[in-house]
Write a protein that holds these residues in place. Sequence first.
Motif, PDB file in Angstrom:
ATOM      1  N   ILE A 110       0.855  -1.197   0.000  1.00  0.00           N
ATOM      2  CA  ILE A 110       0.000   0.000   0.000  1.00  0.00           C
ATOM      3  C   ILE A 110       0.885   1.239   0.000  1.00  0.00           C
ATOM      4  CG2 ILE A 110      -1.630   1.364   1.357  1.00  0.00           C
ATOM      5  CD1 ILE A 110      -2.928  -1.197   2.238  1.00  0.00           C
ATOM      6  N   GLN A 111       0.516   2.185  -0.851  1.00  0.00           N
ATOM      7  CA  GLN A 111       1.299   3.402  -0.994  1.00  0.00           C
ATOM      8  C   GLN A 111       0.872   4.446   0.036  1.00  0.00           C
ATOM      9  OE1 GLN A 111       3.956   3.526  -3.453  1.00  0.00           O
ATOM     10  NE2 GLN A 111       3.381   1.428  -2.910  1.00  0.00           N
ATOM     11  N   PRO A 112       1.843   5.134   0.624  1.00  0.00           N
ATOM     12  CA  PRO A 112       1.496   6.199   1.579  1.00  0.00           C
ATOM     13  C   PRO A 112       0.877   7.394   0.851  1.00  0.00           C
ATOM     14  CG  PRO A 112       3.859   6.176   1.151  1.00  0.00           C
ATOM     15  CD  PRO A 112       3.277   4.998   0.419  1.00  0.00           C
ATOM     16  N   GLY A 113       0.179   8.206   1.585  1.00  0.00           N
ATOM     17  CA  GLY A 113      -0.401   9.411   1.000  1.00  0.00           C
ATOM     18  C   GLY A 113      -1.913   9.400   1.056  1.00  0.00           C
ATOM     19  N   ASN A 114      -2.522  10.135   0.148  1.00  0.00           N
ATOM     20  CA  ASN A 114      -3.976  10.352   0.153  1.00  0.00           C
ATOM     21  C   ASN A 114      -4.798   9.087   0.005  1.00  0.00           C
ATOM     22  OD1 ASN A 114      -3.569  13.103   0.382  1.00  0.00           O
ATOM     23  ND2 ASN A 114      -3.602  13.423  -1.835  1.00  0.00           N
ATOM     24  N   PHE A 115      -4.256   8.056  -0.612  1.00  0.00           N
ATOM     25  CA  PHE A 115      -5.032   6.861  -0.923  1.00  0.00           C
ATOM     26  C   PHE A 115      -4.620   5.664  -0.054  1.00  0.00           C
ATOM     27  CE2 PHE A 115      -4.628   9.495  -4.764  1.00  0.00           C
ATOM     28  CZ  PHE A 115      -5.960   9.846  -4.921  1.00  0.00           C
ATOM     29  N   CYS A 116      -4.069   5.955   1.099  1.00  0.00           N
ATOM     30  CA  CYS A 116      -3.561   4.920   2.005  1.00  0.00           C
ATOM     31  C   CYS A 116      -4.679   4.386   2.907  1.00  0.00           C
ATOM     32  CB  CYS A 116      -2.451   5.517   2.860  1.00  0.00           C
ATOM     33  SG  CYS A 116      -1.634   4.312   3.926  1.00  0.00           S
ATOM     34  N   PHE A 117      -4.524   3.165   3.339  1.00  0.00           N
ATOM     35  CA  PHE A 117      -5.473   2.529   4.259  1.00  0.00           C
ATOM     36  C   PHE A 117      -5.653   3.352   5.527  1.00  0.00           C
ATOM     37  CE2 PHE A 117      -6.424  -0.386   7.782  1.00  0.00           C
ATOM     38  CZ  PHE A 117      -7.552  -1.025   7.298  1.00  0.00           C
ATOM     39  N   SER A 118      -4.589   3.959   6.014  1.00  0.00           N
ATOM     40  CA  SER A 118      -4.666   4.715   7.268  1.00  0.00           C
ATOM     41  C   SER A 118      -5.571   5.934   7.164  1.00  0.00           C
ATOM     42  CB  SER A 118      -3.265   5.128   7.733  1.00  0.00           C
ATOM     43  OG  SER A 118      -2.660   5.964   6.771  1.00  0.00           O
ATOM     44  N   ASN A 119      -5.868   6.389   5.954  1.00  0.00           N
ATOM     45  CA  ASN A 119      -6.765   7.540   5.765  1.00  0.00           C
ATOM     46  C   ASN A 119      -8.235   7.151   5.651  1.00  0.00           C
ATOM     47  OD1 ASN A 119      -4.623   9.350   5.813  1.00  0.00           O
ATOM     48  ND2 ASN A 119      -4.279   9.145   3.618  1.00  0.00           N
ATOM     49  N   LEU A 120      -8.541   5.857   5.647  1.00  0.00           N
ATOM     50  CA  LEU A 120      -9.932   5.420   5.537  1.00  0.00           C
ATOM     51  C   LEU A 120     -10.689   5.692   6.829  1.00  0.00           C
ATOM     52  CD1 LEU A 120      -9.610   1.926   3.795  1.00  0.00           C
ATOM     53  CD2 LEU A 120     -10.273   4.098   2.743  1.00  0.00           C
ATOM     54  N   GLU A 121     -11.977   5.982   6.693  1.00  0.00           N
ATOM     55  CA  GLU A 121     -12.866   6.098   7.846  1.00  0.00           C
ATOM     56  C   GLU A 121     -13.047   4.703   8.444  1.00  0.00           C
ATOM     57  OE1 GLU A 121     -14.144   8.983   8.988  1.00  0.00           O
ATOM     58  OE2 GLU A 121     -13.158  10.115   7.386  1.00  0.00           O
ATOM     59  N   THR A 122     -13.460   4.657   9.682  1.00  0.00           N
ATOM     60  CA  THR A 122     -13.638   3.386  10.383  1.00  0.00           C
ATOM     61  C   THR A 122     -14.602   2.461   9.652  1.00  0.00           C
ATOM     62  OG1 THR A 122     -13.151   4.455  12.482  1.00  0.00           O
ATOM     63  CG2 THR A 122     -14.284   2.347  12.597  1.00  0.00           C
ATOM     64  N   ASP A 123     -15.715   3.012   9.130  1.00  0.00           N
ATOM     65  CA  ASP A 123     -16.685   2.160   8.425  1.00  0.00           C
ATOM     66  C   ASP A 123     -16.100   1.603   7.129  1.00  0.00           C
ATOM     67  OD1 ASP A 123     -16.876   4.803   7.332  1.00  0.00           O
ATOM     68  OD2 ASP A 123     -18.805   4.275   6.425  1.00  0.00           O
TER      69      ASP A 123
END
Length: 137
Positions: A36-49
């Motif tokens: 997974i690539q860091p930045g705007n499209f990363c898993f860490s930026n996803l909402e909890t749902d």
Amino acid sequence: MGNKIKEAQKNSGTHINAESPPNYNAMCPIFSLERIQPGNFCFSNLETDDKAAFADSIFKRRTLTWEKVQREDRHKLGSEKISKKSIKATIPTFITEDEQNFLALRFNGHKAMVGYKVNNIFYVLWFDPKFKLYDHS
């Protein structure tokens, strides 16, 4: 008598077995998050749902073969080819020039995870919950 059994076991593997190469499309997908690539499209930026929906989406696909995934609706459990040139994020350097397409799989409604397949492993590169990674028309 014991020596004959040991000798038979020892020699049993000496025959050449010309097996067919594995049919990875007949196997179930394995999902990898290691690329997974860091930045705007990363898993860490996803909402909890969305994170929960991602887990649910891979759980639903656990018994589907890649052949079945390819036959499913692209907006459900299926997949869709995405042209590499339509991706608006930086393409990782480990993606070779000969690779022209990525795959998009939906994880929450029409929200897509985008990556590539090697054998039966799907490497997720990006998550696109806001529909900004590529043109969704």
